[in-house]
Design a protein around this motif. Structure first.
Motif, mmCIF file in Angstrom:
data_model
loop_
_atom_site.group_PDB
_atom_site.id
_atom_site.type_symbol
_atom_site.label_atom_id
_atom_site.label_comp_id
_atom_site.label_asym_id
_atom_site.label_seq_id
_atom_site.Cartn_x
_atom_site.Cartn_y
_atom_site.Cartn_z
ATOM 1 N N LEU A 298 0.996 -1.300 -0.069
ATOM 2 C CA LEU A 298 0.099 0.020 -0.410
ATOM 3 C C LEU A 298 1.315 1.385 -0.226
ATOM 4 O O LEU A 298 2.334 1.052 0.413
ATOM 5 C CB LEU A 298 -0.855 -0.118 1.305
ATOM 6 N N PRO A 299 0.351 2.767 -0.286
ATOM 7 C CA PRO A 299 1.583 3.496 -0.058
ATOM 8 C C PRO A 299 1.864 4.133 1.268
ATOM 9 O O PRO A 299 0.778 3.428 1.923
ATOM 10 C CB PRO A 299 0.228 4.717 -0.636
ATOM 11 N N GLY A 300 2.814 4.291 1.347
ATOM 12 C CA GLY A 300 3.595 4.200 2.536
ATOM 13 C C GLY A 300 4.367 2.730 2.866
ATOM 14 O O GLY A 300 5.143 3.097 4.177
ATOM 15 N N GLU A 301 3.759 2.483 2.720
ATOM 16 C CA GLU A 301 3.859 0.666 3.010
ATOM 17 C C GLU A 301 5.412 0.719 2.796
ATOM 18 O O GLU A 301 6.158 0.270 0.927
ATOM 19 C CB GLU A 301 3.901 -0.823 2.926
ATOM 20 N N THR A 302 6.418 -0.001 3.010
ATOM 21 C CA THR A 302 7.726 -0.244 2.723
ATOM 22 C C THR A 302 7.660 -2.174 3.330
ATOM 23 O O THR A 302 8.864 -2.838 2.671
ATOM 24 C CB THR A 302 9.185 -0.306 3.883
ATOM 25 N N ASP A 303 6.520 -2.454 4.052
ATOM 26 C CA ASP A 303 7.372 -4.128 4.517
ATOM 27 C C ASP A 303 5.599 -4.798 4.527
ATOM 28 O O ASP A 303 4.506 -3.599 4.724
ATOM 29 C CB ASP A 303 7.600 -3.894 5.561
ATOM 30 N N ALA A 304 5.796 -6.063 4.332
ATOM 31 C CA ALA A 304 4.651 -6.327 3.974
ATOM 32 C C ALA A 304 3.863 -6.263 6.226
ATOM 33 O O ALA A 304 4.497 -6.135 6.819
ATOM 34 C CB ALA A 304 4.663 -7.842 3.955
ATOM 35 N N PRO A 305 2.581 -6.495 6.327
ATOM 36 C CA PRO A 305 1.974 -5.832 7.637
ATOM 37 C C PRO A 305 2.702 -7.490 8.134
ATOM 38 O O PRO A 305 2.833 -8.091 7.199
ATOM 39 C CB PRO A 305 0.568 -6.570 7.512
ATOM 40 N N ALA A 306 2.380 -7.214 9.596
ATOM 41 C CA ALA A 306 3.193 -7.699 11.440
ATOM 42 C C ALA A 306 1.678 -9.575 10.875
ATOM 43 O O ALA A 306 2.817 -10.494 11.180
ATOM 44 C CB ALA A 306 3.012 -7.347 12.367
ATOM 45 N N GLY A 307 1.048 -9.041 10.455
ATOM 46 C CA GLY A 307 0.137 -10.030 10.645
ATOM 47 C C GLY A 307 0.303 -11.221 9.205
ATOM 48 O O GLY A 307 0.495 -12.706 9.314
ATOM 49 N N LEU A 308 0.984 -10.901 8.321
ATOM 50 C CA LEU A 308 0.802 -11.255 6.787
ATOM 51 C C LEU A 308 2.441 -12.364 7.584
ATOM 52 O O LEU A 308 2.917 -13.202 6.985
ATOM 53 C CB LEU A 308 1.227 -10.744 5.504
ATOM 54 N N LYS A 309 3.230 -11.453 7.729
ATOM 55 C CA LYS A 309 4.868 -12.229 8.334
ATOM 56 C C LYS A 309 4.153 -13.432 9.168
ATOM 57 O O LYS A 309 5.031 -14.037 9.398
ATOM 58 C CB LYS A 309 5.687 -11.498 8.819
ATOM 59 N N GLU A 310 3.690 -13.224 9.779
ATOM 60 C CA GLU A 310 3.620 -14.212 11.389
ATOM 61 C C GLU A 310 2.097 -15.476 10.461
ATOM 62 O O GLU A 310 2.606 -16.653 11.241
ATOM 63 C CB GLU A 310 2.218 -13.621 12.485
ATOM 64 N N ALA A 311 1.637 -15.083 9.855
ATOM 65 C CA ALA A 311 1.206 -16.494 8.290
ATOM 66 C C ALA A 311 2.040 -16.985 7.852
ATOM 67 O O ALA A 311 2.183 -17.737 7.907
ATOM 68 C CB ALA A 311 -0.274 -15.923 8.474
ATOM 69 N N MET A 312 3.457 -15.994 8.017
ATOM 70 C CA MET A 312 4.135 -16.413 7.251
ATOM 71 C C MET A 312 4.821 -18.118 7.714
ATOM 72 O O MET A 312 5.118 -19.490 7.269
ATOM 73 C CB MET A 312 5.830 -15.887 6.501
ATOM 74 N N ARG A 313 5.078 -17.469 8.784
ATOM 75 C CA ARG A 313 5.905 -18.461 9.971
ATOM 76 C C ARG A 313 5.474 -19.392 10.261
ATOM 77 O O ARG A 313 5.438 -20.417 10.564
ATOM 78 C CB ARG A 313 6.630 -17.366 10.821
ATOM 79 N N HIS A 314 4.121 -19.473 10.639
ATOM 80 C CA HIS A 314 3.058 -20.775 10.875
ATOM 81 C C HIS A 314 3.460 -21.437 9.757
ATOM 82 O O HIS A 314 3.327 -23.143 9.952
ATOM 83 C CB HIS A 314 1.014 -20.532 10.623
ATOM 84 N N LEU A 315 3.240 -21.187 8.202
ATOM 85 C CA LEU A 315 3.220 -22.181 6.651
ATOM 86 C C LEU A 315 5.052 -22.704 7.074
ATOM 87 O O LEU A 315 4.912 -23.053 6.675
ATOM 88 C CB LEU A 315 3.415 -21.015 5.489
ATOM 89 N N ASN A 316 5.883 -22.015 7.768
ATOM 90 C CA ASN A 316 7.010 -22.903 7.536
ATOM 91 C C ASN A 316 6.724 -23.176 8.336
ATOM 92 O O ASN A 316 8.024 -24.274 8.477
ATOM 93 C CB ASN A 316 7.886 -21.560 7.562
ATOM 94 N N ARG A 317 6.110 -23.176 9.835
ATOM 95 C CA ARG A 317 6.197 -23.798 11.196
ATOM 96 C C ARG A 317 5.894 -25.356 10.673
ATOM 97 O O ARG A 317 5.915 -26.744 10.971
ATOM 98 C CB ARG A 317 5.911 -23.710 12.197
ATOM 99 N N LEU A 318 4.616 -25.648 10.050
ATOM 100 C CA LEU A 318 3.889 -26.777 9.137
ATOM 101 C C LEU A 318 4.467 -27.659 8.490
ATOM 102 O O LEU A 318 4.822 -28.572 8.501
ATOM 103 C CB LEU A 318 2.887 -26.264 8.213
#
Length: 471
Positions: A298-318
């Motif tokens: 989104l405008p002003g963002e430089t990274d994905a939201p923290a919630g999406l990063k946590e979702a990726m962590r769940h995926l990798n943990r699985l």
């Protein structure tokens, strides 16, 4: 000249594999090697010669191993048994198949002499069997009841009592990969990852302009330009927050998470979107099957939201949990049950439907024609779904049906034990409520090519651990 070309090709492939391949514990953010594999794609002739060399190596090393595991000192294969027959055809130095007979007879003469391969007509079989005096003669389920009964009558006692069906031998033969094949996977997967990385960039995507079909067709065209075949048309789907949906007015139907990634809804890619692709290539006799994810800032963002990063962590943990539960000779069903239970205990919402990577090869006939089958799946399916569902043809069944459609063979089962040196599309997804999206549940899809070896589950070309970011 041909051998020099093939040697050069092999050296380049193996150098690429050695030059950036991660160990079992190493990560790459997007599963992309520092080596640009798309810059080292090999031509048609080099591919054909390498595929033939790999197949000859498999016949020399894997075939005796699986026959002895099955206790079979003779294996008879019919010419309508699809990939089994095609994979056993002998070829000359140029990779051309010169012999096409109704049957192939494989006779294990012992550790030093190896496996003898003989082409035969049905009328020849009795003489071949009687001359070699095998103790256990294996045929496949696709051999046919009439042929079996007639063969038993012709070979007579005591050989008729030694005739047995054993489809596991066919599965063991088809699912096994040589160490050389597994090494070359690094390069092949790297090509697929490179193309996905290019597609998930501002070189290809202009937010609020580019559509999902634009990206689908760009990926498809990129493969064509590289001279690489694909199994099907790429798929790109989108998930979007409620706030951004309201802004643009696209129907909620476009963003459903209770269905698999799918085409047919061409929409503009917006800022704040999650993108998921599903694509695969056929190259050097090796298939890939890959799903990766991207986020449009989104405008002003430089990274994905923290919630999406946590979702990726769940995926990798699985993925980690599944790898820990993949143990030699354990069934896919047991692996799924144990991994799913552990994931849920850790607060992960998992779904697992991993399957063997399909195998594809091209055999060239001496007179210039092709003996070919599209691809086949063979081995362990990691799933907890019922084994007998007539309405679902995914990976499981009908189990070991060698007589199905000529271009698509599925010889997999969740009840087939896991063997070493086999390869899988670790296809999973997790659901996660994203705080930044007012708790909206997203489904994060992932499909990663893996190999199960004596070192456990390994990722030949890494796995995605961070979001691709599109600005």
């Amino acid at each position: 000249m041909r051998k020099s070309l093939l040697l050069a090709t092999l050296l380049l492939v193996m150098a690429a594999a050695a030059g950036g391949s991660p160990g079992a514990g190493q990560e790459r953010a997007h599963g992309i090697s520092s080596v640009r594999d798309v810059e080292a794609v090999y031509g048609t002739r080099a591919q054909a010669e390498l595929m033939d060399r790999l197949l000859k190596g498999k016949v020399a090393t894997v075939l005796p191993t699986v026959m002895r595991r099955a206790g079979a000192d003779m294996w008879i294969v019919r010419n309508d048994e699809g990939p089994i027959y095609l994979s056993l055809l002998p070829s000359d130095d140029d990779g051309h198949v010169a012999e096409w007979t109704p049957f192939i007879v494989l006779h294990d003469r012992g550790a030093e002499a190896g496996v003898e391969r003989t082409g035969a007509r049905f009328d020849d079989l009795a003489g071949i069997v009687q001359a070699r005096n095998p103790h256990r003669i294996v045929i496949n389920d696709g051999f046919g009841a009439d042929h079996r009964a007639e063969l038993a009558r012709r070979i007579g006692a005591p050989y008729a009592d030694r005739l047995t069906s054993d489809s596991d031998l066919a599965i063991w033969w088809l699912e096994a990969r040589t160490p050389e094949e597994i090494s070359i996977f690094r390069h092949v997967i790297g090509v697929a990852h490179d193309v996905i990385g290019e597609g998930y960039s501002n070189r290809v995507i202009v937010p609020d302009v580019t559509t999902t079909n634009d990206l689908n067709w760009w990926i498809r065209q990129r493969y064509i330009d590289l001279g690489i075949d694909t199994d099907d048309h790429p798929t790109v789907t989108v998930q979007r927050s409620r706030a951004e949906r309201a802004r643009y007015g696209d129907p909620d139907e476009y963003f459903r998470i209770d269905t698999s990634p799918r085409n047919g809804m061409d929409i503009v890619i917006r800022r704040g979107d999650l993108l998921f692709n599903d694509t695969g290539i056929r190259y050097l006799g090796i298939n890939t099957d890959t799903q990766q994810a991207a986020y449009v800032l989104l405008p002003g963002e430089t990274d994905a939201p923290a919630g999406l990063k946590e979702a990726m962590r769940h995926l990798n943990r699985l993925q980690d949990i599944i790898g820990e539960e993949m143990q030699h000779r354990r069934t896919g069903r047991d692996i799924d049950t144990a991994a799913s239970a552990r994931a849920r205990q850790e607060g992960i919402r998992p779904r697992i439907y991993a399957h063997p990577i399909s195998y594809w090869f091209m055999r060239y006939q001496l007179n210039g024609g092709f003996f070919t089958r599209d691809h086949y799946f063979a081995g362990t399916a990691i799933t907890d779904e019922p084994p007998d569902d007539p309405g679902d043809d995914r990976d499981r069944g009908p189990r070991y049906d060698l007589r199905g459609p000529p271009f698509h063979y599925r010889l997999t089962s969740a009840d087939h034990p896991l063997e070493y040196d086999t390869v899988y599309a670790l296809e999973i997804d997790i659901e996660y409520p994203v705080p930044e999206w007012e708790g909206l549940v997203v489904r994060l899809h992932s499909e990663t090519v893996t190999a199960f070896t004596r070192d456990g589950l390994v990722y030949p070309a890494g796995r995605q651990t961070e979001w691709y970011l599109i600005r």
